[in-house]
Design an enzyme around this catalytic site. Structure first.
Site, PDB file in Angstrom:
ATOM      1  N   TYR A 174      37.898  40.969  44.716  1.00  0.00           N
ATOM      2  CA  TYR A 174      38.431  41.665  43.380  1.00  0.00           C
ATOM      3  C   TYR A 174      38.812  40.206  42.567  1.00  0.00           C
ATOM      4  O   TYR A 174      39.513  39.310  42.943  1.00  0.00           O
ATOM      5  CB  TYR A 174      39.722  42.358  43.298  1.00  0.00           C
ATOM      6  CG  TYR A 174      39.964  42.800  41.743  1.00  0.00           C
ATOM      7  CD1 TYR A 174      39.576  43.722  41.298  1.00  0.00           C
ATOM      8  CD2 TYR A 174      41.190  41.935  41.151  1.00  0.00           C
ATOM      9  CE1 TYR A 174      39.753  43.863  39.811  1.00  0.00           C
ATOM     10  CE2 TYR A 174      41.412  42.239  39.894  1.00  0.00           C
ATOM     11  CZ  TYR A 174      40.818  43.355  39.024  1.00  0.00           C
ATOM     12  OH  TYR A 174      41.216  43.580  37.921  1.00  0.00           O
ATOM     13  N   ASP A 222      40.339  31.800  43.892  1.00  0.00           N
ATOM     14  CA  ASP A 222      41.102  32.721  42.977  1.00  0.00           C
ATOM     15  C   ASP A 222      42.425  32.904  43.404  1.00  0.00           C
ATOM     16  O   ASP A 222      42.505  33.674  44.461  1.00  0.00           O
ATOM     17  CB  ASP A 222      40.261  33.902  42.668  1.00  0.00           C
ATOM     18  CG  ASP A 222      40.921  35.020  41.957  1.00  0.00           C
ATOM     19  OD1 ASP A 222      41.884  34.739  41.437  1.00  0.00           O
ATOM     20  OD2 ASP A 222      40.279  35.890  41.399  1.00  0.00           O
ATOM     21  N   LYS A 247      48.643  35.485  36.816  1.00  0.00           N
ATOM     22  CA  LYS A 247      49.717  36.255  37.268  1.00  0.00           C
ATOM     23  C   LYS A 247      50.966  35.789  37.099  1.00  0.00           C
ATOM     24  O   LYS A 247      51.920  35.450  36.180  1.00  0.00           O
ATOM     25  CB  LYS A 247      49.416  36.977  38.577  1.00  0.00           C
ATOM     26  CG  LYS A 247      48.520  38.130  38.135  1.00  0.00           C
ATOM     27  CD  LYS A 247      48.157  38.993  39.612  1.00  0.00           C
ATOM     28  CE  LYS A 247      47.682  40.276  39.131  1.00  0.00           C
ATOM     29  NZ  LYS A 247      46.245  40.171  39.668  1.00  0.00           N
ATOM     30  N   TYR A 265      42.886  52.045  34.074  1.00  0.00           N
ATOM     31  CA  TYR A 265      42.557  52.708  35.603  1.00  0.00           C
ATOM     32  C   TYR A 265      42.937  54.109  35.582  1.00  0.00           C
ATOM     33  O   TYR A 265      43.044  54.598  36.842  1.00  0.00           O
ATOM     34  CB  TYR A 265      43.141  52.105  36.652  1.00  0.00           C
ATOM     35  CG  TYR A 265      42.765  50.463  36.706  1.00  0.00           C
ATOM     36  CD1 TYR A 265      41.526  49.832  36.838  1.00  0.00           C
ATOM     37  CD2 TYR A 265      44.089  49.646  36.478  1.00  0.00           C
ATOM     38  CE1 TYR A 265      41.436  48.529  36.792  1.00  0.00           C
ATOM     39  CE2 TYR A 265      43.723  48.324  36.705  1.00  0.00           C
ATOM     40  CZ  TYR A 265      42.413  47.664  36.621  1.00  0.00           C
ATOM     41  OH  TYR A 265      42.285  46.334  36.732  1.00  0.00           O
TER      42      TYR A 265
HETATM   43  C1  LIG Z   1      44.712  40.292  38.751  1.00  0.00           C
HETATM   44  C2  LIG Z   1      43.602  39.403  39.280  1.00  0.00           C
HETATM   45  C3  LIG Z   1      42.613  38.844  38.500  1.00  0.00           C
HETATM   46  C4  LIG Z   1      42.777  39.343  36.964  1.00  0.00           C
HETATM   47  O1  LIG Z   1      43.866  38.699  36.263  1.00  0.00           O
HETATM   48  P1  LIG Z   1      43.963  39.318  34.699  1.00  0.00           P
HETATM   49  O2  LIG Z   1      45.080  38.796  34.335  1.00  0.00           O
HETATM   50  O3  LIG Z   1      44.476  40.479  35.178  1.00  0.00           O
HETATM   51  O4  LIG Z   1      42.762  39.261  34.012  1.00  0.00           O
HETATM   52  C5  LIG Z   1      41.698  37.882  39.006  1.00  0.00           C
HETATM   53  N1  LIG Z   1      41.749  37.626  40.421  1.00  0.00           N
HETATM   54  C6  LIG Z   1      42.862  38.332  41.137  1.00  0.00           C
HETATM   55  C7  LIG Z   1      42.635  37.796  42.612  1.00  0.00           C
HETATM   56  C8  LIG Z   1      43.609  38.931  40.522  1.00  0.00           C
HETATM   57  O5  LIG Z   1      44.383  39.799  41.609  1.00  0.00           O
END
Ligand SMILES: *Cc1c(COP(=O)(O)O)cnc(C)c1O
Length: 403
Positions: free
Chosen positions: A133, A223, A250, A6
């Site tokens: 996102y 998600d 994460k 980024y």
């Molecule tokens: C960080 C994130 C992702 C992507 O995860 P990565 O491990 O960076 O590929 C997907 N969805 C959400 C809501 C996120 O915060």
């Protein structure tokens, strides 16, 4: 040479070099910093946790990794058993992958193929939220709504497979009424939209979405890559409203090793389980179910339970609310707090220019973006450390840049 994320590499400010890390602290050669972003929101137990380090070392002495194609191992099996028992409802089937973005790709592929397997070729569209996102891979970019990725639309033409709506019930109802025959899923970051600007919304929207998904035969995907493991104050938002597919990443491994899991309920799994080989889920990341990652995840969940983290997060939230009480500045548009997240949204991006350097001098690592000055705190943070972060934020307006 490293190509950094980024960033316009031309003229990029040199990143801080970290030479050690322990607890909530990052160490550079000349400074000790509280990590107010938990290394992109994942390092919930802090750095160099003895117990997590130990399970990783023990697993390493057996083997670091074996593939899950035709092989299996104890750590991956134990983690899926634990998640089956721990996660709400009948979210029982764990598909591992190496990152949140891939976990999202898997979820979206599952939703599309679920209907294809059932002989329905009309349900090819995804409903998603504005400011969403979901990761940086291509399908995740498409269902996301990040301005930085709009160059893809310019290059490829209009999105045809995704519809975006705001977090408002009338817009939700209208979208279902209008598009339900073409929709295979509705994907959301529940309650807290992270990278889209720490935008917070209510459970009533998600409850209505659950009802509409049932009514119109559309799969609901949460998600929870960012929101999972207590970030919103709930263990998982899925504990309150049950999705058909859940994506975790994460903090899954306590932030120690990149890993994700896409968890399907019985309905989704049964849509693949058949005598027809072409109904199988055709996906298999090389590092899925990595043994070090699964071992770390198991220990991380154990620490989360043993440490009574939800109570701790509620206390941290209370501290943030009381510390921000009565604080205002004409340059601030909004202050939002939820669980282990605080965001100060300013009116002009310019207002936050230089904040990172200022915070560094004050012993805090921060990484504001656009109009958002935020913290996603590690849950082991103490009250004085948290107050240090909040004071640094407030003093930026009061002392460093008085109006
Ligand atoms: C960080 C994130 C992702 C992507 O995860 P990565 O491990 O960076 O590929 C997907 N969805 C959400 C809501 C996120 O915060």
């Amino acid at each position: 040479m490293i190509w950094y994320p980024y960033e316009q590499m031309k003229g990029m400010k040199a990143p801080y070099e970290i030479i050690d890390a322990e607890g909530v602290y990052l160490y550079t050669k000349d400074q000790k910093l509280i990590d107010s972003v938990s290394s992109w929101w994942c390092m919930i137990h802090g750095y160099k946790n003895k117990e997590i380090n130990e399970v990783i070392k023990n697993q390493l002495d057996k083997f670091a990794h074996v593939m899950l194609g035709g092989l299996t191992h104890e750590a991956a099996a134990k983690l899926s058993d634990k998640l089956k028992e721990w996660l709400p409802g009948d979210l029982d089937y764990c598909f591992y992958s190496d990152s949140g973005s891939v976990g999202v790709e898997v979820a979206l592929k599952m939703a599309l193929q679920y209907y294809v397997n059932a002989g329905n070729l009309n349900k090819t569209k995804v409903l998603a939220l504005t400011h969403a996102y979901h990761g940086d891979t291509f399908k995740a970019m498409e269902v996301g709504d990040d301005e930085d990725y709009h160059f893809v639309l310019e290059a490829y033409g209009e999105k045809k497979n995704c519809i975006h709506i705001p977090t408002e019930i009338p817009a939700l109802e209208e979208a279902f009424e209008k598009y339900h025959q073409e929709l295979n899923c509705f994907i959301v970051e529940p309650l807290l939209q992270g990278a889209g600007g720490m935008r917070m919304y209510g459970l009533d929207f998600l409850k209505r979405a659950r009802k509409l998904c049932d009514e119109y035969d559309v799969l609901l995907i949460f998600d929870e890559v960012a929101t999972g493991f207590g970030r919103t104050g709930y263990r998982f938002v899925s504990d309150e409203v049950l999705p058909d597919i859940l994506v975790l990443g994460k903090a899954l491994t306590g932030g120690y090793i990149g890993h994700a899991v896409t968890v399907a309920n019985h309905k989704v799994y049964n849509g693949f389980y058949s005598d027809n080989p072409s109904h199988a889920l055709m996906h298999g990341p090389t590092f899925m179910g990595n043994a070090l990652a699964c071992s770390a995840a198991l220990k991380s969940i154990e620490l989360f339970e043993k440490g009574n983290y939800l109570k701790r997060i509620r206390e941290l939230e209370k501290i943030m609310i009381s510390e921000m009480q009565g604080f205002s500045d004409p340059r601030i548009a909004d202050i939002r707090i939820m669980g282990g997240c605080i965001c100060i949204e300013v009116k002009e991006e310019e207002t936050l220019k230089g904040y990172q350097e200022y915070a560094y001098k004050n012993g805090v690592f921060a990484r504001p973006f656009l109009k958002y000055l935020y913290a996603m705190i590690p849950y082991i943070i103490t009250e004085p450390e948290l107050i240090r972060i909040l004071d640094t934020m407030k003093q930026w307006f009061v002392k460093e840049n008085p109006v």
